[in-house]
Design an enzyme around this catalytic site. Sequence first.
Site, PDB file in Angstrom:
ATOM      1  CB  CYS A 187      -0.947   0.039   1.188  1.00  9.77           C
ATOM      2  SG  CYS A 187      -2.101   1.383   0.992  1.00  9.77           S
ATOM      3  CB  CYS A 213      -4.140   3.584  -2.251  1.00  4.24           C
ATOM      4  SG  CYS A 213      -3.012   3.340  -0.909  1.00  4.24           S
TER       5      CYS A 213
END
Length: 436
Positions: free
Chosen positions: A160, A373
């Site tokens: 991430c 994200c």
Amino acid sequence: MSSHHQILIIGGGTAGIMVAAQLIRQKNAKDVAIIEPADTHYYQPAWTLVGAGAYDYDKTARPMSSVMPDGAKWIKDKATGLDPENNRVRTANNGDITYDYLVVAPGLTYDFSLVPGLGEAMDKGVVCSNYTDPKHTWEVIKNFKGGTALFTQPTTPIKCGGAPQKIMYLAESHFRKSGVRKKTDVVFATGGTVIFGVKEVAETLMKVVDRKDINLRFHHKLVAVDAEKQIAWYEMGKDISAGGCVVITGEEGNELQLDETFQYNYKDVKVTVDGNRYGIHYDMMHTAPPSVAPKFVQDSPLVNNAGWLDVDHKTMQHNKFPNVFGLGDVAALPTAKTGAAIRKQVPIVVDNLDLLVNANHRGNKAYNGYSSCPLVTDYGKMVLAEFDYHNNFTPDPKLKRMLISDSSKEHWRLWMLKKYGLPYLYWNKMMKGQDV
């Protein structure tokens, strides 16, 4: 000791469990085994919120046995070697296990040797990471008394890509609440050249950076940490003498203009220059750990030159061994390593593998590089960056049902999605092999 399975999956994380669950639930696969040594399965996306005191760590953990799909055999062991020429996986305690088809999804691991000094500093004192110990992050943020709050990341691929900045936005809000913000400089130092690779999202994030008065430092390659002196050492990823602009001020009478491609919203924090290295003194530091593929994968014939699993970017099938598939964080795919990416990769792997098993021909279902994200920008605010291989902004039409017209802007409904909606979907739908 040896055993044989038609479909062998390495990894009981998001990718491995979802593949097994969908193979069994949707394709009626009969002989699926999963190699996974851990007792606990974590919902890691919530660790950002744990690090900011907004989520209970214990709620992110469930027993591994509870997510193992009914009908899959759990081999509670560690894969130690891959021998794809002979369709064999070596394990620590169960000898060799052979397979007809292999799915490699062990995730990534951390290699602290890539940033000397970081391993010794990590998760102790004022150095923290949501990736390794989010409870410690919250202790650090809670107890911070002011000074330089440094948020940074290594130059390796990481889980991430947005996570190192999400915790910064939340920490900055907490510093306001705890009364230390006015005596604090918040600095984000990254090896990258922009705040985020998707234009629409970057525009929103720059407004957040302005609102929160954060100093961005680009082209900063983290190379070492001195825990004792509390210095993070960087090398510059671009020539800093070019064009008469300066990156580092602090010399007496220096009137040169600051280069905004290096520093945005400059703050005069304490720095030390040593040769070509540039040290930022911190009073707290949050970083992502340097990340690599697990050693047994790196040491196998299955990796590319960069040491990640060499799969076709569209079909997820291995480029050299057709009965091997790979997905998730270990895969060499030019997109962000997130659970959202896995959610879109799994059906591709499942369909293509099922065709190979039952019709003996290659499936042509293709993955477009979708990843997302969820960028938490404040307590109660979030932006959802969704994008493909080409960094095109690709919002999910389902969000329109949540009355969110533009997910590249901050919204409280997206925060609710992050805190309540996504964990529910994860445990109750994704882990059970349902399409979401």
